[in-house]
Scaffold this active site. Structure first.
Site, mmCIF file in Angstrom:
data_model
loop_
_atom_site.group_PDB
_atom_site.id
_atom_site.type_symbol
_atom_site.label_atom_id
_atom_site.label_comp_id
_atom_site.label_asym_id
_atom_site.label_seq_id
_atom_site.Cartn_x
_atom_site.Cartn_y
_atom_site.Cartn_z
ATOM 1 N N LYS A 11 0.824 -1.222 0.000
ATOM 2 C CA LYS A 11 0.000 0.000 0.000
ATOM 3 C C LYS A 11 0.856 1.269 0.000
ATOM 4 C CE LYS A 11 -4.019 -2.183 2.226
ATOM 5 N NZ LYS A 11 -5.030 -2.053 3.320
ATOM 6 N N TYR A 51 -12.620 -1.875 -3.895
ATOM 7 C CA TYR A 51 -13.114 -1.926 -2.507
ATOM 8 C C TYR A 51 -14.643 -1.812 -2.433
ATOM 9 C CZ TYR A 51 -8.467 -1.886 -0.377
ATOM 10 O OH TYR A 51 -7.198 -2.224 0.039
ATOM 11 N N ASN A 114 -2.058 0.353 6.665
ATOM 12 C CA ASN A 114 -1.552 -0.889 7.261
ATOM 13 C C ASN A 114 -0.706 -1.711 6.278
ATOM 14 O OD1 ASN A 114 -3.631 -1.780 5.665
ATOM 15 N ND2 ASN A 114 -4.777 -2.785 7.292
ATOM 16 N N HIS A 117 -2.347 -5.365 1.558
ATOM 17 C CA HIS A 117 -3.640 -6.021 1.359
ATOM 18 C C HIS A 117 -3.369 -7.465 0.963
ATOM 19 C CE1 HIS A 117 -7.533 -7.154 -0.368
ATOM 20 N NE2 HIS A 117 -6.823 -7.660 -1.377
ATOM 21 N N GLU A 128 -9.571 -10.799 -7.769
ATOM 22 C CA GLU A 128 -8.664 -9.662 -7.596
ATOM 23 C C GLU A 128 -7.461 -9.761 -8.537
ATOM 24 O OE1 GLU A 128 -9.947 -8.956 -2.914
ATOM 25 O OE2 GLU A 128 -7.874 -9.536 -3.352
HETATM 26 P P1 RTP Z 1 -7.205 -6.015 3.367
HETATM 27 O O1 RTP Z 1 -8.574 -6.290 2.797
HETATM 28 O O2 RTP Z 1 -6.645 -4.676 2.982
HETATM 29 O O3 RTP Z 1 -6.230 -7.117 3.150
HETATM 30 O O4 RTP Z 1 -7.337 -5.921 4.950
HETATM 31 P P2 RTP Z 1 -8.290 -6.699 5.924
HETATM 32 O O5 RTP Z 1 -9.026 -7.799 5.233
HETATM 33 O O6 RTP Z 1 -7.449 -7.024 7.100
HETATM 34 O O7 RTP Z 1 -9.291 -5.540 6.319
HETATM 35 P P3 RTP Z 1 -10.749 -5.177 5.744
HETATM 36 O O8 RTP Z 1 -11.716 -5.280 6.875
HETATM 37 O O9 RTP Z 1 -11.029 -5.942 4.494
HETATM 38 O O10 RTP Z 1 -10.575 -3.642 5.409
HETATM 39 C C1 RTP Z 1 -9.951 -3.245 4.216
HETATM 40 C C2 RTP Z 1 -8.996 -2.116 4.507
HETATM 41 O O11 RTP Z 1 -9.725 -0.967 4.928
HETATM 42 C C3 RTP Z 1 -8.947 -0.217 5.842
HETATM 43 N N1 RTP Z 1 -9.686 -0.082 7.091
HETATM 44 N N2 RTP Z 1 -9.840 1.064 7.701
HETATM 45 N N3 RTP Z 1 -10.587 3.085 9.532
HETATM 46 C C4 RTP Z 1 -10.972 1.828 9.765
HETATM 47 O O12 RTP Z 1 -11.620 1.505 10.734
HETATM 48 C C5 RTP Z 1 -10.571 0.807 8.793
HETATM 49 N N4 RTP Z 1 -10.884 -0.474 8.849
HETATM 50 C C6 RTP Z 1 -10.320 -1.038 7.766
HETATM 51 C C7 RTP Z 1 -7.646 -0.960 6.040
HETATM 52 O O13 RTP Z 1 -6.679 -0.415 5.123
HETATM 53 C C8 RTP Z 1 -8.015 -2.373 5.653
HETATM 54 O O14 RTP Z 1 -6.879 -3.116 5.282
HETATM 55 MG MG MG Z 2 -10.154 -7.528 3.406
#
Ligand code: RTP
Ligand code: MG
Length: 140
Positions: A11, A51, A114, A117, A128
């Site tokens: 990222k 997204y 973070n 992804h 994807e």
């Molecule tokens: P990713 O999809 O990026 O691999 O991460 P993940 O499954 O761990 O997290 P996900 O729940 O799918 O959320 C996608 C991305 O959104 C951002 N995020 N921001 N501000 C917030 O509360 C929040 N929560 C999630 C993060 O960049 C996350 O990786």
């Molecule tokens: Mg995710």
């Protein structure tokens, strides 16, 4: 265990800090092989579409802004049980909750910035990968 593929993004917070190599090294050390890679600057349309599943979440707008704020490196990773292997080395979404030795614990700045992804299922990985790569760009 079957050799499978997953999709990864390094990222903008990580590319900005020149961590493409450091993050990739952690992926490789976790048993994943980079079989496709390119550095791109995502358009707003691309980020919104990528997204889309989060469109109703409160952080969607900010997430799209963040993901278009600088270059990213999109990659296809291959390895045994690649989706889980990648998510294990990534660590929890929020770096505060991520285990020691994970990419997010080591490098992430915040729950949003973070660093990486990773696809969360084989089905989403295929979708994807196809979103960013043509078949002839992936060399296994
Ligand atoms: P990713 O999809 O990026 O691999 O991460 P993940 O499954 O761990 O997290 P996900 O729940 O799918 O959320 C996608 C991305 O959104 C951002 N995020 N921001 N501000 C917030 O509360 C929040 N929560 C999630 C993060 O960049 C996350 O990786
Ligand atoms: Mg995710």
């Amino acid at each position: 265990m079957a050799v499978t593929r997953t999709f990864s993004i390094i990222k903008p917070d990580a590319t900005r800090r020149n961590l493409t190599g450091a993050v990739t090294k952690m992926l490789e050390e976790a048993g994943l092989r980079v079989v496709a890679s390119k550095r791109i600057h995502m358009s707003e349309d691309q980020a919104k579409k990528f997204y889309e599943v989060h469109a109703e979440r409160p952080f969607y707008g900010e997430l799209v802004d963040f993901m278009t704020s600088g270059p990213v490196v999109v990659q296809v990773l291959e390895g045994e049980d690649a989706v889980k292997r990648n998510r294990d080395v990534m660590g929890a979404t929020n770096p505060a909750d991520a285990a020691d030795g994970t990419i997010r614990k080591t490098y992430a700045e915040s729950i949003e910035a973070n660093s990486v992804h990773g696809s969360d299922s084989d089905e989403n990985a295929a979708t994807e990968i196809a979103f960013f790569f043509n078949d002839d760009e992936i060399v296994g």
